[in-house]
Design a protein around this motif. Structure first.
Motif, PDB file in Angstrom:
ATOM      1  N   VAL A  47       0.861  -1.183   0.000  1.00  9.77           N
ATOM      2  CA  VAL A  47       0.000   0.000   0.000  1.00  9.77           C
ATOM      3  C   VAL A  47       0.896   1.231   0.000  1.00  9.77           C
ATOM      4  O   VAL A  47       1.690   1.431   0.929  1.00  9.77           O
ATOM      5  CB  VAL A  47      -0.935   0.022   1.227  1.00  9.77           C
ATOM      6  N   PHE A  48       0.778   2.022  -1.047  1.00  3.68           N
ATOM      7  CA  PHE A  48       1.591   3.233  -1.176  1.00  3.68           C
ATOM      8  C   PHE A  48       0.684   4.435  -1.404  1.00  3.68           C
ATOM      9  O   PHE A  48      -0.380   4.311  -2.029  1.00  3.68           O
ATOM     10  CB  PHE A  48       2.556   3.117  -2.357  1.00  3.68           C
ATOM     11  N   VAL A  49       1.126   5.575  -0.921  1.00  2.00           N
ATOM     12  CA  VAL A  49       0.395   6.813  -1.153  1.00  2.00           C
ATOM     13  C   VAL A  49       1.305   7.814  -1.863  1.00  2.00           C
ATOM     14  O   VAL A  49       2.528   7.788  -1.711  1.00  2.00           O
ATOM     15  CB  VAL A  49      -0.129   7.439   0.155  1.00  2.00           C
ATOM     16  N   ALA A  50       0.674   8.656  -2.646  1.00  2.00           N
ATOM     17  CA  ALA A  50       1.372   9.794  -3.248  1.00  2.00           C
ATOM     18  C   ALA A  50       1.150  10.978  -2.316  1.00  2.00           C
ATOM     19  O   ALA A  50       0.000  11.351  -2.035  1.00  2.00           O
ATOM     20  CB  ALA A  50       0.807  10.082  -4.636  1.00  2.00           C
ATOM     21  N   VAL A  51       2.239  11.542  -1.829  1.00  2.00           N
ATOM     22  CA  VAL A  51       2.149  12.635  -0.860  1.00  2.00           C
ATOM     23  C   VAL A  51       2.689  13.910  -1.488  1.00  2.00           C
ATOM     24  O   VAL A  51       3.830  13.954  -1.957  1.00  2.00           O
ATOM     25  CB  VAL A  51       2.939  12.298   0.422  1.00  2.00           C
ATOM     26  N   HIS A  52       1.844  14.937  -1.504  1.00  2.00           N
ATOM     27  CA  HIS A  52       2.209  16.229  -2.078  1.00  2.00           C
ATOM     28  C   HIS A  52       1.964  17.305  -1.028  1.00  2.00           C
ATOM     29  O   HIS A  52       0.836  17.484  -0.546  1.00  2.00           O
ATOM     30  CB  HIS A  52       1.358  16.502  -3.326  1.00  2.00           C
ATOM     31  N   ASP A  53       3.012  18.009  -0.650  1.00  5.79           N
ATOM     32  CA  ASP A  53       2.909  19.046   0.378  1.00  5.79           C
ATOM     33  C   ASP A  53       2.283  18.521   1.667  1.00  5.79           C
ATOM     34  O   ASP A  53       1.446  19.187   2.302  1.00  5.79           O
ATOM     35  CB  ASP A  53       2.099  20.243  -0.139  1.00  5.79           C
ATOM     36  N   GLY A  54       2.666  17.288   2.032  1.00  2.00           N
ATOM     37  CA  GLY A  54       2.202  16.709   3.285  1.00  2.00           C
ATOM     38  C   GLY A  54       0.823  16.090   3.237  1.00  2.00           C
ATOM     39  O   GLY A  54       0.351  15.561   4.247  1.00  2.00           O
ATOM     40  N   LYS A  55       0.163  16.155   2.088  1.00  2.00           N
ATOM     41  CA  LYS A  55      -1.190  15.612   1.973  1.00  2.00           C
ATOM     42  C   LYS A  55      -1.226  14.427   1.009  1.00  2.00           C
ATOM     43  O   LYS A  55      -0.520  14.418  -0.007  1.00  2.00           O
ATOM     44  CB  LYS A  55      -2.154  16.698   1.488  1.00  2.00           C
ATOM     45  N   VAL A  56      -2.050  13.440   1.349  1.00  2.00           N
ATOM     46  CA  VAL A  56      -2.236  12.281   0.477  1.00  2.00           C
ATOM     47  C   VAL A  56      -3.127  12.693  -0.693  1.00  2.00           C
ATOM     48  O   VAL A  56      -4.290  13.066  -0.506  1.00  2.00           O
ATOM     49  CB  VAL A  56      -2.875  11.110   1.251  1.00  2.00           C
ATOM     50  N   VAL A  57      -2.565  12.640  -1.888  1.00  2.00           N
ATOM     51  CA  VAL A  57      -3.319  13.048  -3.078  1.00  2.00           C
ATOM     52  C   VAL A  57      -3.594  11.862  -4.007  1.00  2.00           C
ATOM     53  O   VAL A  57      -4.202  12.008  -5.065  1.00  2.00           O
ATOM     54  CB  VAL A  57      -2.566  14.150  -3.861  1.00  2.00           C
ATOM     55  N   GLY A  58      -3.155  10.696  -3.576  1.00  2.00           N
ATOM     56  CA  GLY A  58      -3.401   9.489  -4.366  1.00  2.00           C
ATOM     57  C   GLY A  58      -2.913   8.274  -3.606  1.00  2.00           C
ATOM     58  O   GLY A  58      -2.182   8.397  -2.610  1.00  2.00           O
ATOM     59  N   ALA A  59      -3.341   7.115  -4.051  1.00  2.00           N
ATOM     60  CA  ALA A  59      -2.937   5.893  -3.368  1.00  2.00           C
ATOM     61  C   ALA A  59      -3.087   4.709  -4.309  1.00  2.00           C
ATOM     62  O   ALA A  59      -3.871   4.735  -5.264  1.00  2.00           O
ATOM     63  CB  ALA A  59      -3.784   5.673  -2.109  1.00  2.00           C
ATOM     64  N   THR A  60      -2.332   3.668  -4.025  1.00  2.00           N
ATOM     65  CA  THR A  60      -2.484   2.423  -4.770  1.00  2.00           C
ATOM     66  C   THR A  60      -2.143   1.255  -3.861  1.00  2.00           C
ATOM     67  O   THR A  60      -1.266   1.352  -3.001  1.00  2.00           O
ATOM     68  CB  THR A  60      -1.596   2.399  -6.035  1.00  2.00           C
TER      69      THR A  60
END
Length: 222
Positions: A47-60
């Motif tokens: 389980v991975f998340v895309a983190v942009h500026d400290g916020k989760v903006v996507g996940a897979t």
């Protein structure tokens, strides 16, 4: 943007990811918060998340099956348009899976995924995020090389209430350009994948039994 693995239910990023799932997916597709503890700690579930500026903006979420030499993309979430979240997640996931297959002495043979059929499912807004629209997602998967496995597909509700979920197709991304897949591979894969849900609808059991009586299934374009 950072590609960050989540392996603990107490990770603050998981709280953000779970909320994002609730915003995007219909309720029957979202596992309860507390039930994520074991999956996150399972080394085989990634389980991975895309983190942009400290916020989760996507996940897979995905997994690699060493004995089958195939992968399964459980879900991909794009939580914000205009950041390139989709390509970022797809590329990072593919790199990771290639490395896992290489460590297994193999080249990845393919990847399963479920996708909503937009011609059957018309009432899901998916959080109002346009890249999550079933028409858009289906076109993206087609461009990536995914094919629909030619059989009628149902799956058990993640509510584990024995209800069926329809309106989806099971797809496969062949890495070798094949146009068909062994029905036995589809059968044993689905049996293992849904072991976690003991309450199976009769329609799912019927589907599995029908797969047992087939040799090969065609991979067809969307």
């Amino acid at each position: 943007m950072n590609y960050t693995r989540i392996s603990n239910i107490k990770d603050p990023l998981f709280t953000q990811m779970h909320q994002l799932m609730q915003d995007i997916f219909p309720p029957e597709e979202v596992l309860e918060f507390d039930l994520w503890k074991e999956p996150l700690e399972d080394p085989g579930i990634r389980v991975f998340v895309a983190v942009h500026d400290g916020k989760v903006v996507g996940a897979t979420e995905y997994r690699y099956y060493e004995d089958f030499n195939v992968a399964m993309t459980d879900f991909t979430i794009i939580g914000k348009a205009g950041l390139g979240v989709g390509p970022f997640l797809a590329n990072k996931r593919q790199q990771d899976l290639n490395e896992l297959a290489k460590a297994n002495g193999q080249e990845l043979s393919g990847m399963f995924a479920e996708i909503y059929d937009p011609y059957k499912v018309k009432n899901h807004e998916f959080g109002g995020i346009k890249p999550m629209d079933p028409f858009v997602r289906r076109e993206v998967l087609a461009h990536l090389g995914y094919k629909r496995i030619d059989f009628t597909y149902v799956h058990p509700s993640w509510n584990n209430d024995g209800e069926e979920v329809t309106g989806l197709d099971l797809c496969f991304l062949p890495m070798d350009g094949r146009t068909e897949i062994q029905a036995e591979l589809v059968k044993v894969f689905l049996e293992r994948y849904y072991t976690v849900l003991p309450n199976k609808p009769q329609s799912w059991i019927k589907m599995i039994n029908e797969l047992a009586g087939k040799d090969k299934l065609q991979l067809v374009a969307f």
